[in-house]
Write a protein that holds these residues in place. Structure first.
Motif, PDB file in Angstrom:
ATOM      1  N   UNK A 108       4.782   5.792  -6.371  1.00 45.07           N
ATOM      2  CA  UNK A 108       3.752   6.446  -5.815  1.00 45.07           C
ATOM      3  C   UNK A 108       3.724   8.144  -6.128  1.00 45.07           C
ATOM      4  N   UNK A 132      14.868  -2.049  -1.843  1.00 45.27           N
ATOM      5  CA  UNK A 132      14.921  -2.208  -0.710  1.00 45.27           C
ATOM      6  C   UNK A 132      13.906  -1.315   0.738  1.00 45.27           C
ATOM      7  N   UNK A 133      12.966  -0.570  -0.224  1.00 43.71           N
ATOM      8  CA  UNK A 133      12.103   0.699   0.466  1.00 43.71           C
ATOM      9  C   UNK A 133      12.518   1.695   0.699  1.00 43.71           C
ATOM     10  N   UNK A 134      13.409   2.345  -0.051  1.00 49.71           N
ATOM     11  CA  UNK A 134      14.259   3.296   0.042  1.00 49.71           C
ATOM     12  C   UNK A 134      12.974   4.403  -0.713  1.00 49.71           C
ATOM     13  N   UNK A 135      12.622   5.501  -0.374  1.00 42.67           N
ATOM     14  CA  UNK A 135      11.645   6.168  -1.316  1.00 42.67           C
ATOM     15  C   UNK A 135      12.552   8.233  -0.838  1.00 42.67           C
ATOM     16  N   UNK A 159      12.277  11.157  -3.922  1.00 41.09           N
ATOM     17  CA  UNK A 159      11.711  11.957  -4.504  1.00 41.09           C
ATOM     18  C   UNK A 159      11.980  12.501  -5.703  1.00 41.09           C
ATOM     19  N   UNK A 201      -0.588   9.840  -0.748  1.00 43.08           N
ATOM     20  CA  UNK A 201      -0.508   8.754  -0.734  1.00 43.08           C
ATOM     21  C   UNK A 201      -0.987   8.012  -2.034  1.00 43.08           C
ATOM     22  N   UNK A 202      -0.417   8.250  -3.411  1.00 40.39           N
ATOM     23  CA  UNK A 202      -1.387   6.898  -3.874  1.00 40.39           C
ATOM     24  C   UNK A 202      -1.166   5.405  -3.171  1.00 40.39           C
ATOM     25  N   UNK A 203      -1.547   3.990  -3.687  1.00 30.86           N
ATOM     26  CA  UNK A 203      -1.667   3.074  -3.676  1.00 30.86           C
ATOM     27  C   UNK A 203      -0.545   2.356  -4.320  1.00 30.86           C
ATOM     28  N   UNK A 238      -2.337  -1.022 -11.260  1.00 29.12           N
ATOM     29  CA  UNK A 238      -1.959  -0.953 -10.545  1.00 29.12           C
ATOM     30  C   UNK A 238      -0.234  -2.063 -10.677  1.00 29.12           C
ATOM     31  N   UNK A 271      15.153  16.403  -9.069  1.00 32.47           N
ATOM     32  CA  UNK A 271      16.102  15.697  -8.325  1.00 32.47           C
ATOM     33  C   UNK A 271      16.369  14.969  -9.303  1.00 32.47           C
ATOM     34  N   UNK A 321       7.365   9.851  -5.932  1.00 34.85           N
ATOM     35  CA  UNK A 321       8.916   8.665  -5.313  1.00 34.85           C
ATOM     36  C   UNK A 321       8.666   8.015  -6.331  1.00 34.85           C
ATOM     37  N   UNK A 356      10.165   4.010  -4.801  1.00 39.43           N
ATOM     38  CA  UNK A 356      10.494   2.742  -3.263  1.00 39.43           C
ATOM     39  C   UNK A 356      11.430   1.856  -4.465  1.00 39.43           C
ATOM     40  N   UNK A 412       0.535  -1.411   0.202  1.00 34.69           N
ATOM     41  CA  UNK A 412      -0.263   0.140   0.236  1.00 34.69           C
ATOM     42  C   UNK A 412       0.825   1.242   0.187  1.00 34.69           C
ATOM     43  N   UNK A 413       0.501   2.643  -0.356  1.00 37.06           N
ATOM     44  CA  UNK A 413       0.933   3.942  -0.476  1.00 37.06           C
ATOM     45  C   UNK A 413       1.210   4.281   1.468  1.00 37.06           C
ATOM     46  N   UNK A 414       1.641   5.240   1.969  1.00 41.55           N
ATOM     47  CA  UNK A 414       2.258   5.251   2.851  1.00 41.55           C
ATOM     48  C   UNK A 414       1.035   6.214   3.299  1.00 41.55           C
TER      49      UNK A 414
END
Lengths: 113, 116
Positions: free
Chosen positions: B90, B40-43, B45, B107-109, B9, B58, B35, B37, A41-43
């Protein structure tokens, strides 16, 4: 460069226990925020603390901010299985950044029923 | 009603293709973001638009081009897709992205892009 560093990277606890996550950052900030991300999901925004505040509460959440140490902590009390998620801190810099948020790498919290 | 919605999605495509991801927000916000991601889940921008004006750009390859037809929409077009572009993208929005405001983002999904 990455602004936020989170600790621990992963945390596993039993339902009912408290969970504490820490975040450190490097530059001056306008505010610091915590977000939750459920799997796939999103944040979702949880709580914001301004640079001139030291502590903030919201329900079972307690956030502290120590600008002298450039660190923050998120405490979740009486955890539930539904709290299982990744938690991210995000800093909004002061100065010239146009409201940009810089996110840490997150803490993966697992709460066992 | 979903506040920030992005489509598709899931996106699976071959290297070298061009693809677009769309984002719409119905919150009446002025500022929108993209964004990336990683695994490693690093988000991180990529871009931000405030009232259709680019305000954050960026260090992103110029194969990525954002487009904001109005303040409720921010689309992301990616040319010549590469393996390293595989990630979750995202979209987010905030009421006021100015540096003086509390920039709480919605945030969107996410769009999971897989480049084969």
């Amino acid at each position: 460069s990455q602004q936020g560093e989170e600790d621990p990277q992963a945390l596993s606890i039993q339902e009912g226990e408290n969970a504490t996550m820490n975040c450190s950052y490097k530059t001056s900030i306008n505010n610091l925020q915590w977000y939750r991300q459920n799997s796939g999901r999103g944040l979702v925004h949880l709580i914001l603390i301004r640079s001139n505040e030291r502590e903030k509460h919201s329900g079972r959440l307690r956030v502290t901010l120590d600008t002298s140490k450039k660190s923050s902590s998120l405490l979740i009390t009486a955890s539930r299985a539904a709290d299982t998620a990744s938690y991210f801190c995000a800093t909004q810099a002061g100065g010239t950044s146009y409201g940009k948020l810089t996110f840490g790498q997150g803490t993966i919290l697992t709460v066992h029923p | 009603d979903t506040a920030v919605s992005q489509t598709p999605k899931y996106l699976v495509t071959q290297m070298g293709n061009d693809k677009s991801i769309k984002c719409e927000q119905n919150l009446g916000h002025d500022t929108m973001y993209w964004y990336k991601q990683d695994s490693k889940k690093f988000l991180k921008i990529m871009f931000s638009y405030n009232n259709k004006e680019l305000i954050i750009n960026e260090t992103v390859p110029n194969r990525f081009s954002p487009k904001s037809p109005d303040k409720a929409h921010l689309n992301l077009h990616i040319n010549s897709l590469e393996l390293g572009d595989s990630a979750v993208y995202f979209c987010a929005s905030s009421q006021d992205g100015s540096r003086l405001a509390k920039n709480i983002q919605y945030f969107g999904a996410g769009t999971r892009l897989s480049v084969l």
